[in-house]
Design a protein around this motif. Structure first.
Motif, PDB file in Angstrom:
ATOM      1  N   LEU A   1      48.922 -51.819  23.088  1.00 30.03           N
ATOM      2  CA  LEU A   1      48.068 -52.740  24.512  1.00 30.03           C
ATOM      3  C   LEU A   1      48.542 -54.117  24.279  1.00 30.03           C
ATOM      4  O   LEU A   1      49.176 -54.982  25.165  1.00 30.03           O
ATOM      5  CB  LEU A   1      46.985 -52.298  24.605  1.00 30.03           C
ATOM      6  CG  LEU A   1      45.811 -51.629  25.302  1.00 30.03           C
ATOM      7  CD1 LEU A   1      44.794 -51.797  26.024  1.00 30.03           C
ATOM      8  CD2 LEU A   1      46.421 -51.267  26.530  1.00 30.03           C
ATOM      9  N   LEU A   2      48.114 -54.951  22.526  1.00 34.06           N
ATOM     10  CA  LEU A   2      48.636 -55.623  22.461  1.00 34.06           C
ATOM     11  C   LEU A   2      50.246 -56.294  22.399  1.00 34.06           C
ATOM     12  O   LEU A   2      50.329 -57.484  23.139  1.00 34.06           O
ATOM     13  CB  LEU A   2      47.918 -56.164  21.359  1.00 34.06           C
ATOM     14  CG  LEU A   2      46.437 -56.768  21.226  1.00 34.06           C
ATOM     15  CD1 LEU A   2      45.954 -56.441  19.881  1.00 34.06           C
ATOM     16  CD2 LEU A   2      45.888 -57.711  21.449  1.00 34.06           C
ATOM     17  N   ASP A   3      50.398 -55.744  21.937  1.00 28.16           N
ATOM     18  CA  ASP A   3      52.155 -55.773  21.877  1.00 28.16           C
ATOM     19  C   ASP A   3      53.096 -55.771  23.386  1.00 28.16           C
ATOM     20  O   ASP A   3      53.816 -56.326  23.433  1.00 28.16           O
ATOM     21  CB  ASP A   3      52.920 -54.516  21.177  1.00 28.16           C
ATOM     22  CG  ASP A   3      52.035 -54.647  19.261  1.00 28.16           C
ATOM     23  OD1 ASP A   3      52.590 -55.790  18.941  1.00 28.16           O
ATOM     24  OD2 ASP A   3      52.595 -54.154  18.363  1.00 28.16           O
TER      25      ASP A   3
ATOM     26  N   SER B   1      43.686 -75.373  15.533  1.00 30.97           N
ATOM     27  CA  SER B   1      44.071 -75.914  14.501  1.00 30.97           C
ATOM     28  C   SER B   1      45.027 -76.130  14.623  1.00 30.97           C
ATOM     29  O   SER B   1      45.045 -77.223  14.261  1.00 30.97           O
ATOM     30  CB  SER B   1      43.427 -74.870  13.469  1.00 30.97           C
ATOM     31  OG  SER B   1      43.893 -74.915  12.518  1.00 30.97           O
ATOM     32  N   THR B   2      46.011 -75.787  14.979  1.00 29.44           N
ATOM     33  CA  THR B   2      47.476 -75.589  14.983  1.00 29.44           C
ATOM     34  C   THR B   2      48.155 -77.037  15.528  1.00 29.44           C
ATOM     35  O   THR B   2      48.650 -78.095  15.072  1.00 29.44           O
ATOM     36  CB  THR B   2      48.079 -75.068  15.744  1.00 29.44           C
ATOM     37  OG1 THR B   2      48.033 -73.384  15.471  1.00 29.44           O
ATOM     38  CG2 THR B   2      49.773 -75.253  15.692  1.00 29.44           C
ATOM     39  N   LEU B   3      47.285 -77.313  16.827  1.00 30.00           N
ATOM     40  CA  LEU B   3      47.365 -78.770  17.390  1.00 30.00           C
ATOM     41  C   LEU B   3      46.807 -80.340  16.666  1.00 30.00           C
ATOM     42  O   LEU B   3      46.949 -81.376  17.025  1.00 30.00           O
ATOM     43  CB  LEU B   3      46.664 -78.212  18.510  1.00 30.00           C
ATOM     44  CG  LEU B   3      47.934 -78.014  19.702  1.00 30.00           C
ATOM     45  CD1 LEU B   3      47.225 -77.625  20.916  1.00 30.00           C
ATOM     46  CD2 LEU B   3      49.233 -78.310  19.998  1.00 30.00           C
TER      47      LEU B   3
ATOM     48  N   ASN C   1      49.264 -74.329   6.989  1.00 36.48           N
ATOM     49  CA  ASN C   1      48.382 -73.011   7.958  1.00 36.48           C
ATOM     50  C   ASN C   1      47.356 -72.110   8.432  1.00 36.48           C
ATOM     51  O   ASN C   1      46.137 -72.960   7.016  1.00 36.48           O
ATOM     52  CB  ASN C   1      49.437 -72.074   6.958  1.00 36.48           C
ATOM     53  CG  ASN C   1      48.539 -72.063   5.349  1.00 36.48           C
ATOM     54  OD1 ASN C   1      49.057 -72.501   4.722  1.00 36.48           O
ATOM     55  ND2 ASN C   1      48.537 -70.668   5.091  1.00 36.48           N
ATOM     56  N   VAL C   2      47.126 -72.296   9.202  1.00 34.15           N
ATOM     57  CA  VAL C   2      46.042 -72.047   9.924  1.00 34.15           C
ATOM     58  C   VAL C   2      44.934 -70.699   9.135  1.00 34.15           C
ATOM     59  O   VAL C   2      43.846 -71.223   8.525  1.00 34.15           O
ATOM     60  CB  VAL C   2      45.935 -71.141  11.844  1.00 34.15           C
ATOM     61  CG1 VAL C   2      44.724 -70.909  11.914  1.00 34.15           C
ATOM     62  CG2 VAL C   2      46.760 -72.581  11.928  1.00 34.15           C
ATOM     63  N   THR C   3      45.510 -70.036   8.611  1.00 39.22           N
ATOM     64  CA  THR C   3      44.784 -68.261   7.875  1.00 39.22           C
ATOM     65  C   THR C   3      45.274 -69.145   6.472  1.00 39.22           C
ATOM     66  O   THR C   3      46.638 -68.401   6.114  1.00 39.22           O
ATOM     67  CB  THR C   3      44.927 -67.189   8.230  1.00 39.22           C
ATOM     68  OG1 THR C   3      46.394 -67.126   8.530  1.00 39.22           O
ATOM     69  CG2 THR C   3      44.379 -67.207  10.202  1.00 39.22           C
ATOM     70  N   PRO C   4      44.050 -69.529   5.677  1.00 42.63           N
ATOM     71  CA  PRO C   4      45.326 -69.345   3.759  1.00 42.63           C
ATOM     72  C   PRO C   4      44.916 -68.465   3.459  1.00 42.63           C
ATOM     73  O   PRO C   4      45.925 -68.753   2.905  1.00 42.63           O
ATOM     74  CB  PRO C   4      44.002 -70.256   3.652  1.00 42.63           C
ATOM     75  CG  PRO C   4      42.660 -69.734   4.450  1.00 42.63           C
ATOM     76  CD  PRO C   4      42.873 -70.264   5.761  1.00 42.63           C
TER      77      PRO C   4
HETATM   78  C1  HEM Z   1      49.015 -71.062  15.770  1.00 43.11           C
HETATM   79  C2  HEM Z   1      48.135 -69.677  16.563  1.00 43.11           C
HETATM   80  C3  HEM Z   1      47.547 -68.326  15.742  1.00 43.11           C
HETATM   81  C4  HEM Z   1      47.870 -68.287  14.091  1.00 43.11           C
HETATM   82  C5  HEM Z   1      48.191 -69.499  13.653  1.00 43.11           C
HETATM   83  C6  HEM Z   1      47.175 -66.987  14.345  1.00 43.11           C
HETATM   84  C7  HEM Z   1      47.788 -66.121  12.974  1.00 43.11           C
HETATM   85  C8  HEM Z   1      47.124 -65.068  13.077  1.00 43.11           C
HETATM   86  C9  HEM Z   1      46.906 -64.487  11.856  1.00 43.11           C
HETATM   87  C10 HEM Z   1      47.291 -65.024   9.968  1.00 43.11           C
HETATM   88  C11 HEM Z   1      46.037 -62.817  12.558  1.00 43.11           C
HETATM   89  C12 HEM Z   1      46.296 -62.178  11.164  1.00 43.11           C
HETATM   90  C13 HEM Z   1      47.423 -61.390  10.708  1.00 43.11           C
HETATM   91  C14 HEM Z   1      47.096 -60.112   9.626  1.00 43.11           C
HETATM   92  O1  HEM Z   1      46.281 -59.754   9.537  1.00 43.11           O
HETATM   93  O2  HEM Z   1      48.851 -59.785   8.770  1.00 43.11           O
HETATM   94  C15 HEM Z   1      46.622 -62.508  14.207  1.00 43.11           C
HETATM   95  C16 HEM Z   1      46.283 -62.088  13.883  1.00 43.11           C
HETATM   96  C17 HEM Z   1      45.794 -61.908  15.442  1.00 43.11           C
HETATM   97  N1  HEM Z   1      46.008 -62.967  16.670  1.00 43.11           N
HETATM   98 FE1  HEM Z   1      46.540 -64.779  16.130  1.00 43.11          FE
HETATM   99  N2  HEM Z   1      47.189 -66.675  15.510  1.00 43.11           N
HETATM  100  C18 HEM Z   1      47.492 -67.598  16.448  1.00 43.11           C
HETATM  101  C19 HEM Z   1      47.155 -68.356  17.652  1.00 43.11           C
HETATM  102  C20 HEM Z   1      47.228 -66.253  19.072  1.00 43.11           C
HETATM  103  C21 HEM Z   1      46.744 -66.036  20.447  1.00 43.11           C
HETATM  104  C22 HEM Z   1      47.187 -67.329  21.368  1.00 43.11           C
HETATM  105  C23 HEM Z   1      46.493 -64.925  20.308  1.00 43.11           C
HETATM  106  C24 HEM Z   1      46.816 -64.090  21.461  1.00 43.11           C
HETATM  107  C25 HEM Z   1      47.232 -64.568  22.570  1.00 43.11           C
HETATM  108  C26 HEM Z   1      46.276 -64.244  19.142  1.00 43.11           C
HETATM  109  C27 HEM Z   1      45.798 -63.242  19.023  1.00 43.11           C
HETATM  110  C28 HEM Z   1      45.759 -61.850  18.114  1.00 43.11           C
HETATM  111  C29 HEM Z   1      45.198 -60.784  17.664  1.00 43.11           C
HETATM  112  C30 HEM Z   1      44.274 -59.826  18.741  1.00 43.11           C
HETATM  113  C31 HEM Z   1      45.016 -60.322  15.990  1.00 43.11           C
HETATM  114  C32 HEM Z   1      44.597 -59.474  15.634  1.00 43.11           C
HETATM  115  C33 HEM Z   1      45.955 -58.143  15.609  1.00 43.11           C
HETATM  116  C34 HEM Z   1      45.226 -57.068  14.806  1.00 43.11           C
HETATM  117  O3  HEM Z   1      44.376 -56.790  14.541  1.00 43.11           O
HETATM  118  O4  HEM Z   1      46.068 -56.030  14.952  1.00 43.11           O
HETATM  119  N3  HEM Z   1      46.362 -65.225  18.055  1.00 43.11           N
HETATM  120  N4  HEM Z   1      46.784 -64.140  14.062  1.00 43.11           N
END
Ligand code: HEM
Length: 397
Positions: free
Chosen positions: A15-17, A190-192, A246-249
């Protein structure tokens, strides 16, 4: 703690993709542009509250496209709820912070047992996580029943449900929506926040970006997504912001299903593997002088240099990498371009002593790193910039 909905089931991921792939994400660009214009107006009115404004913008955007909810101009309950719930998660999910993560057997000790404080805390936190899952979803359903719901991830998916097995599918839509709400809000803030700090750390980069933008808009219009190819320096700033702090270390932990080997190290099956995103993005061989904010590293002859590794590791790795990355990159890009077009960001000056206040560049360190509150001066670049900001805000009402 009540975060079971965030387990990343395959159906959620599909759904997400579908919702957030490169092509689908483009439909959010008009909303991202409007959100950045609203931010400009708030920065004009109350510049010192810039961190609150960034938070408002990120929450507004995510709640709008995920649930079709219009948030209040300030102190919105959905944004506050997400913040509180997320705070519990980003503090607790640090690997090794709680003994129970290393010795799962501890989760069976009774709640009254000495040392079981973590269980009582988890029970409290659980309520927040559940509210975050249920409340915005219920609001979208309420709006659908009253016939006033607008298009959003949740409303569109619920409308598209076939009757069969709908409770099960509804649950997936609810969990996926909450994961978006969870994944998108704090990361964007965090990014902004890092972008503002970067402008304080490297004023030259700010000037170069402003000159580039002025070359395209002549200061007569605000940048749009159509200008993206003409503004490589702004794009390089976005990349460098994602890389620099980077947001997530570290990446979300992965479990090895089979034994593996890496550079002579044996990794037994069922090992937890945690990728060090920080090291990858601060590797001095790939990014020389890695702790300095230097957008130029991504450019060659005034264009983005494809030979330099994109900091995409900021969004995680492999199949579970951030599905929101396209949307996050474009909303960050338009926000940064709009702010640089209209405002000068400088270090604040102490009103009593006249001294420049040096930022500490300190972060709250959790699963999501967040700049700690800091002071800075955000002033419109010209009277023309003020007119542009007011005009854009009026037409985005
Ligand atoms: C600059 C902004 C963002 C950063 C740096 C970021 C970073 C990340 C990271 C590092 C993960 C974990 C990935 C992994 O396990 O390999 C993640 C997961 C996720 N992010 Fe982001 N994210 C950002 C913005 C967003 C936005 C805007 C959305 C929604 C529209 C979003 C939705 C998600 C979701 C749903 C997951 C979980 C995916 C899964 O479990 O399969 N993120 N994000």
């Amino acid at each position: 703690m009540g975060w079971e909905f965030n387990i990343g089931a395959r159906l959620h991921r599909r759904l997400l993709d579908q919702e957030l792939n490169v092509k689908a994400s483009r439909k959010y660009e008009p909303d991202e542009l409007i959100a950045s214009h609203k931010l400009l107006k708030r920065l004009l009115d109350t510049p010192d509250a810039f961190l609150t404004h960034l938070r408002q913008m990120a929450g507004e955007l995510i709640l709008s496209f995920t649930y079709g909810i219009d948030v209040l101009p300030s102190d919105d309950p959905y944004i506050t709820l997400a913040e509180e719930a997320l705070h519990t998660l980003v503090s607790a999910a640090i690997p090794g912070k709680y003994l129970v993560d290393t010795f799962p057997i501890l989760k069976h000790i009774p709640i009254w047992f000495p040392g079981a404080g973590f269980k009582r805390q988890a029970r409290e936190w659980r309520k927040l996580a559940r509210s975050m899952l249920e409340l915005p979803f219920l609001e979208t359903k309420r709006q659908m029943e009253s016939g006033i719901a607008r298009s959003s991830f949740t409303a569109d998916r619920l409308n598209g449900l076939k009757d069969t097995n709908s409770a099960y599918q509804e649950d997936h839509i609810k969990s996926t929506a909450a994961t978006m709400y969870l994944g998108g809000a704090d990361t964007t803030v965090s990014t902004l926040g890092t972008f503002i700090l970067a402008m304080l750390a490297n004023p030259e980069a700010q000037k170069k970006a402003q000159a580039e933008i002025d070359g395209v808009t002549a200061g007569e219009t605000l940048p749009t997504f159509a200008d993206r190819d003409s503004l490589p320096y702004v794009s390089a700033i976005v990349k460098e912001v994602l890389r620099w702090k980077n947001v997530t270390p570290f990446g979300a932990p992965r479990l090895l299903t089979v034994e593996d080997e890496y550079r002579g190290y044996r990794l037994p099956a069922r090992s937890l593997i945690i990728g060090s995103t920080w090291s990858i993005l601060h590797d001095p061989i790939i990014y020389p002088d890695p702790h300095t904010f230097k957008p130029e590293r991504f450019l060659l002859n005034g264009k983005l240099n494809p030979a330099i590794r994109d900091p995409e590791a900021a969004f995680g790795f492999g199949r579970r990498k951030c599905p929101g990355r396209h949307m996050a990159t474009s909303s960050t890009w338009i926000t940064i371009a709009s702010v640089l077009a209209t405002f000068d960001i400088n270090k604040a000056v102490d009103a009593d002593t006249g001294r420049v206040i040096e930022p500490t560049y300190a972060y709250f360190q959790g699963v999501v790193n967040m700049p700690l509150p800091f002071k800075c001066s955000i002033k419109p670049r010209s009277t023309q910039a003020v007119t542009l900001v007011k005009g854009a805000a009026a037409s985005s009402q």
